[in-house]
Scaffold this active site. Structure first.
Site, short mmCIF file in Angstrom:
data_model
loop_
_atom_site.label_atom_id
_atom_site.label_comp_id
_atom_site.label_asym_id
_atom_site.label_seq_id
_atom_site.Cartn_x
_atom_site.Cartn_y
_atom_site.Cartn_z
N LYS A 69 33.39 -93.50 16.07
CA LYS A 69 32.18 -93.05 15.37
C LYS A 69 31.23 -92.44 16.38
O LYS A 69 31.01 -93.01 17.44
CB LYS A 69 31.51 -94.25 14.70
CG LYS A 69 30.29 -93.88 13.87
CD LYS A 69 30.71 -93.45 12.49
CE LYS A 69 29.51 -92.95 11.67
NZ LYS A 69 29.04 -91.63 12.10
N LYS A 93 27.69 -99.53 21.75
CA LYS A 93 26.66 -99.64 20.72
C LYS A 93 27.23 -100.23 19.44
O LYS A 93 26.61 -101.12 18.83
CB LYS A 93 26.05 -98.26 20.45
CG LYS A 93 24.82 -98.26 19.58
CD LYS A 93 24.32 -96.86 19.32
CE LYS A 93 23.95 -96.15 20.60
NZ LYS A 93 23.36 -94.81 20.33
N LYS A 105 32.35 -89.05 20.22
CA LYS A 105 31.26 -88.08 20.37
C LYS A 105 31.85 -86.68 20.38
O LYS A 105 33.02 -86.48 20.73
CB LYS A 105 30.49 -88.31 21.69
CG LYS A 105 29.03 -87.90 21.59
CD LYS A 105 28.23 -88.88 20.74
CE LYS A 105 26.76 -88.49 20.65
NZ LYS A 105 25.99 -89.47 19.87
N THR A 189 17.15 -94.33 13.17
CA THR A 189 17.12 -94.59 14.61
C THR A 189 15.77 -95.19 15.01
O THR A 189 15.70 -96.21 15.71
CB THR A 189 17.39 -93.30 15.39
OG1 THR A 189 18.69 -92.81 15.06
CG2 THR A 189 17.32 -93.55 16.90
N ASN A 219 13.07 -85.88 15.79
CA ASN A 219 13.21 -86.79 14.64
C ASN A 219 12.82 -88.21 14.99
O ASN A 219 11.94 -88.81 14.35
CB ASN A 219 14.65 -86.73 14.12
CG ASN A 219 14.90 -87.68 12.96
OD1 ASN A 219 15.14 -88.87 13.16
ND2 ASN A 219 14.85 -87.16 11.76
N SER A 350 24.47 -95.12 9.39
CA SER A 350 25.66 -94.28 9.20
C SER A 350 26.83 -95.12 8.70
O SER A 350 27.61 -94.68 7.84
CB SER A 350 26.04 -93.60 10.52
OG SER A 350 25.28 -92.43 10.72
#
Length: 421
Positions: A69, A93, A105, A189, A219, A350
């Site tokens: 992910k 993470k 990624k 986030t 953001n 997510s």
């Protein structure tokens, strides 16, 4: 920075954590290298009729705990080293948050600001055409990152559906709500970091009326400023790619948000509401209680770490503090809430989106916020406990916490002691 790669510097965290655990060498050997990194050239037709190619990558770092992910960034400075490092961080993470994922990624080496909207769509679709065999809802699940957004994810999900011949909304997260996106993803986030700081405020010595500096007003930076200001804290400095503004008695956050919404820099607010211009580099040294790096990697390093006046750093960016700066900050008693915990709200929501896509049932916003808060508080509390029990920094504690979960999964496949009699 030395000649060591970004990944080499990231692996220092792995070695630090391993010293505090009794794990098999097989675990370290598996986590030192990316499992799979694919490189492609994306060729698209430009609006003027010419063709242009862009270098792109997708890395699946480790999938021991589940499908990989991680986001896709469009940035002119992206490299394979950066992509693999970001995928390494995502591996840890996801383990920190106990999500059933490994780390991945992706990136395209491009300045998207130089592309028209039609060219941007062609590039997004070309990425999926190149990596359609790499990604998948049970194999590798992309999401937005730097200079990518919900619309780009929607184009990518649509292109994947056309390739496989059926709708597969769970292949990509961070999509528009109308296309299977999750409520709460836009501020996830920042909200995760906000919940973490609020939960540990007593232990961190943070009270009412905190003074906060935010580096990077994209953001995450905008949402953390909004959330903290909503609790009565003072946002005393913020920066974007063009510069920084400062007001010792607190900036007008509404004016800053309006400026960004209209496509302007935060500098456009200078001269009103007591806002003063500040050199972007000087934001690190602003007198504040909480410093929030929310831009790119390596923004706090050995040459400027001594300038930090904040007592607490909340890493909303990935890798904003180098390992050399970490050592300096720790000696000075600055507590760093590390990225693999502090900014994990994004990947957590997510995950919620992926679950909702797979079950075809969508949760209300309040439920998403409650679930996110519960996970951030649970893992934040556990990592705080590891930090105190082992007398290590919060970063090392987070890596110890994640590595223990990764080691358990890797060792479950058998290690040298199992195979050698």
């Amino acid at each position: 920075m030395s000649e060591d790669s970004l990944l080499d510097h990231a692996l220092v965290r792995l070695d630090d954590a391993a010293r505090h655990l009794n794990i098999d060498p097989d675990v370290i050997e598996k986590l030192k290298f990316a499992r799979e990194t694919t490189k492609a050239r994306l060729m698209i037709r430009m609006d003027d009729g010419s063709r242009k190619s862009f270098l792109a990558w997708r890395c699946r770092y480790d999938d021991t705990r589940g499908p990989t992910k991680g986001g896709i960034r469009f940035h002119p400075s992206s490299t394979i080293d950066e992509v693999e490092t970001l995928a390494f961080w995502m591996t840890f993470k996801c383990a920190v948050m106990n999500l059933p994922y490994g780390g991945g990624k992706g990136a395209v080496q491009v300045d998207p600001r130089q592309l028209s909207k039609a060219e941007l769509e062609r590039l997004a679709r070309a990425y999926i055409q190149a990596f359609a065999r790499t990604i998948g809802p049970d194999r590798d699940i992309p999401a937005p990152d730097v200079y990518t957004n919900a619309m780009i994810m929607g184009w990518m999900a649509d292109e994947y559906a056309q390739i496989v011949g059926q709708a597969e909304p769970a292949v990509i997260t961070g999509k528009p709500i109308a296309l299977g996106g999750s409520l709460g993803r836009n501020d996830a986030t920042a909200r995760g970091g906000y919940y973490l700081v609020r939960h540990l405020a007593g232990e961190l010595g943070l009270g009412d009326g905190m003074r906060v500096a935010v580096q990077g007003f994209g953001n995450a930076g905008q949402f953390i400023a909004r959330l903290l200001a909503g609790d009565g804290h003072k946002i005393v400095a913020v920066s974007d790619s063009e510069g920084a503004v400062f007001a010792p008695n607190g900036l007008d956050v509404g004016a800053l948000l309006s400026a960004k919404a209209s496509g302007k820099s935060v500098l456009s607010t200078v001269g009103s509401n007591g806002h003063e211009a500040l050199a972007a580099d000087a934001l690190i040294g602003v007198d504040c209680d909480l410093l929030v790096p929310a831009a790119l990697e390596n923004m706090i390093h050995e040459d400027n770490a001594a300038e930090v006046k904040a007592r607490i750093i909340l890493e909303l960016a990935n890798g904003p503090v180098t390992s050399e700066a970490d050592a300096i900050l720790e000696k000075r008693g600055v507590v760093v809430l590390p990225d693999i915990l502090a900014n994990a709200g994004g990947v957590t929501v997510s995950y919620f989106e992926w679950v909702q896509n797979r079950q075809g049932f969508y949760w209300p916003l309040e439920e998403i916020h409650d679930r996110l808060r519960a996970i951030m508080e649970r893992e934040g509390r556990a990592i705080w406990g590891v930090s105190k029990d082992k007398d290590v920094s919060m970063r090392t504690a987070a890596y110890v916490h994640a590595l223990s979960r990764l080691a358990e999964a890797i060792e479950a496949h058998g290690t040298q002691s199992f195979f050698v009699t």
